[in-house]
Design a protein around this motif. Structure first.
Motif, short mmCIF file in Angstrom:
data_model
loop_
_atom_site.label_atom_id
_atom_site.label_comp_id
_atom_site.label_asym_id
_atom_site.label_seq_id
_atom_site.Cartn_x
_atom_site.Cartn_y
_atom_site.Cartn_z
N ASN A 51 -16.73 24.31 66.32
CA ASN A 51 -17.28 22.93 66.50
C ASN A 51 -17.41 22.88 68.24
O ASN A 51 -16.38 22.69 69.10
CB ASN A 51 -16.23 21.78 66.28
N ALA A 53 -20.26 22.70 71.94
CA ALA A 53 -21.50 22.17 72.52
C ALA A 53 -22.55 22.95 72.47
O ALA A 53 -22.32 24.40 72.68
CB ALA A 53 -21.10 21.78 74.04
N ALA A 139 -22.67 18.14 70.09
CA ALA A 139 -21.67 19.26 69.44
C ALA A 139 -22.38 19.77 68.30
O ALA A 139 -23.30 19.13 67.67
CB ALA A 139 -20.39 18.39 68.95
#
Length: 149
Positions: A51, A53, A139
């Protein structure tokens, strides 16, 4: 390269001995609940949960990659995620030579094609597919299933 949704995964079981194991896991697991890390499924199949950016095209260009020892099934859990692709046979500019321990090779070529995956969609990258993942904003939660060739 193959792009589809998890609901159609059964169509691909016969393409490789590890696909059934991988897709049955993906379709029987609450993917949103998975934490970052690595899950071993057996027979060398592992799931990498991340998870992170999303990256700009310039940042993602540093990891325009392919693999010799593994097939990737990349699944977007929370996106969208844009990826770049080019046939390995058409890549000319090796950025980093093949690293057998980490099973990757990087190119500095430009992708021929860009595409986006939304939640529940996947792409299968075979060793002949050079790919640039994690393009996007915000994200991006995804899974990468590594299946030994």
């Amino acid at each position: 390269m193959i792009i589809d949704t998890l609901r159609n995964a059964e169509r691909y079981y016969s393409l490789h001995r590890g696909f059934k194991t991988a897709f049955e896991y993906l379709n029987s697991t609450h993917l949103n609940a998975l934490e970052n890390g690595v899950i071993e499924l057996g027979d060398g199949i592992r799931v990498i949960v991340s998870n992170d950016a999303g990256r700009s095209k310039e940042a993602a260009a540093q990891t325009f990659e392919c693999h010799n020892q593994n097939i990737d099934i990349q699944v977007t859990i929370h996106g969208p995620e844009t990826m770049g692709w080019k046939p390995r046979a058409d890549c000319q500019n090796v950025e980093s030579p093949y690293n057998a321990e980490k099973d990757y090779m990087f190119y500095s070529d430009e992708p021929d094609t860009f595409f986006s995956l939304n939640n529940g969609q996947f792409v299968i990258f075979f060793p002949e597919d050079v790919h640039m993942p994690m393009l996007g904003e915000g994200a991006i939660k995804k899974l990468v299933v590594k299946i030994p060739v």
